[in-house]
Design an enzyme around this catalytic site. Sequence first.
Site, PDB file in Angstrom:
ATOM      1  N   ASN A   7      -5.039   0.180  -0.501  1.00  0.00           N
ATOM      2  CA  ASN A   7      -3.675   0.323  -1.021  1.00  0.00           C
ATOM      3  C   ASN A   7      -2.896  -0.895  -0.523  1.00  0.00           C
ATOM      4  OD1 ASN A   7      -1.080   1.008  -1.698  1.00  0.00           O
ATOM      5  ND2 ASN A   7      -1.129   3.037  -0.733  1.00  0.00           N
ATOM      6  N   GLU A 385      -4.871  11.353  -1.777  1.00  0.00           N
ATOM      7  CA  GLU A 385      -4.927  10.391  -2.875  1.00  0.00           C
ATOM      8  C   GLU A 385      -6.102   9.426  -2.704  1.00  0.00           C
ATOM      9  OE1 GLU A 385      -0.744  10.347  -1.838  1.00  0.00           O
ATOM     10  OE2 GLU A 385      -0.365   9.467  -3.808  1.00  0.00           O
TER      11      GLU A 385
END
Length: 399
Positions: A7, A385
């Site tokens: 990320n 996630e």
Amino acid sequence: MKVLVINAGSSSLKYQLYNMTDESVLASGRVERIGMDSSIVTHEPAGKPETRDVSEILDHVTAVKRVIDMLVHSAHGVLKSMDEIDAVGHRIVHGGEAFKSSVIVTPEVKLEIKRLFDLAPLHNPAHMMGINAVEANMPGVPQVVVFDTAFHQSMPETSYLYPIPKVLYRRHKIRRYGFHGTSHSYVSDKAARFLNKPLQSLKMVTCHIGNGASCAAIMDGKSFDTSMGMTPLEGLMMGTRSGDIDPAIVPFVMNKEELTLNEVNSMLNKHSGMQAISGISSDMREVEDAMAAGDSNAKLAFDMYIYRLKKYIGAYAAAMNGIDVLIFTAGVGENSSELRKAVCDGITFLGIELDEALNAERKKTARDISTPQSRVKVLVVPTNEELLIARDTFKLVNV
Ligand code: ADP
């Protein structure tokens, strides 16, 4: 098969390495302060002590190199060589209308993500730096992109169009996209499995309540509506974001306070919400503590936050003509029993009955906190996630 999930932000990069055989996390960590002096690399290998290293990391290419160095490190590493990483999955905030599901990165995909820079100017360019940095460090390793918006691409026009001149949608794609899609998708799927019912048979409202917060109405296993809009500013009251306000406030404030558009934008995104009303913090724990100590502004902020959340749950129950499952997730949703109680106690007319003892328990797994009689099941489902990104990456690379 091992999958590295990344990320990438503009000055930070978070990572998790998964062993997809059993979906275990082999290592996780983050690089902070990229491009500033004294960048920090925090590395947490499974079963070994955490390490923290301060050095100069000027760009994302170097950041990814440092992550790989840590993963194969003789003492703190979890891999013998970089070649053990079979694929890399990236979190991408905005997929616009182009991406309705996760895809393998190709030059065309990169071009399309670039076209979307306008819609997510703070996030998508940083994600692109992450993709390029992996390409530079691990040539030939397949990469997959997973979009926060993709899950909500199933919304009907009635949910995603704004009642403004249609030419704005045609020319600029101004519409509701919604965010936190990976989380709404993950928790709704997990909830159906937990309840042992087909996902398609359930009407759900998922509440992802963290610093940023959004609700989604999920029907037939698909997103039917969601509270965030073209940007993550719309919808619920959040830590520092206003959520829904009368749009006419923007020109009015600009005029009265002699502020620029950028200043008002910053006010609504960074200096509003819980922080502005409580005058204390954007952090729910601090607001709850102050409220317990008798602070009236903290109580007002909490009450407004709950009120606005209840209105969305009610609206989505109406939108779907019913609700079977209410789900709480993310930092506040998973941890604040006070918030869950305040919300549920105010919407009993929907057939919601909270079990106070179960609600007060602190557990890290999916659980039912409603009574056996409750017509609507109320679940707390920890979101993950990264795991969904790893799963999508694994699926796409393995066909
Ligand atoms: P982000 O949107 O940054 O991913 P998170 O999902 O991590 O946010 O949620 C952060 C929020 O969760 C903070 O406001 C924090 O106060 C809140 N939070 C974490 N633990 C608790 C707790 N025990 N009680 C209430 N709020 C909590």
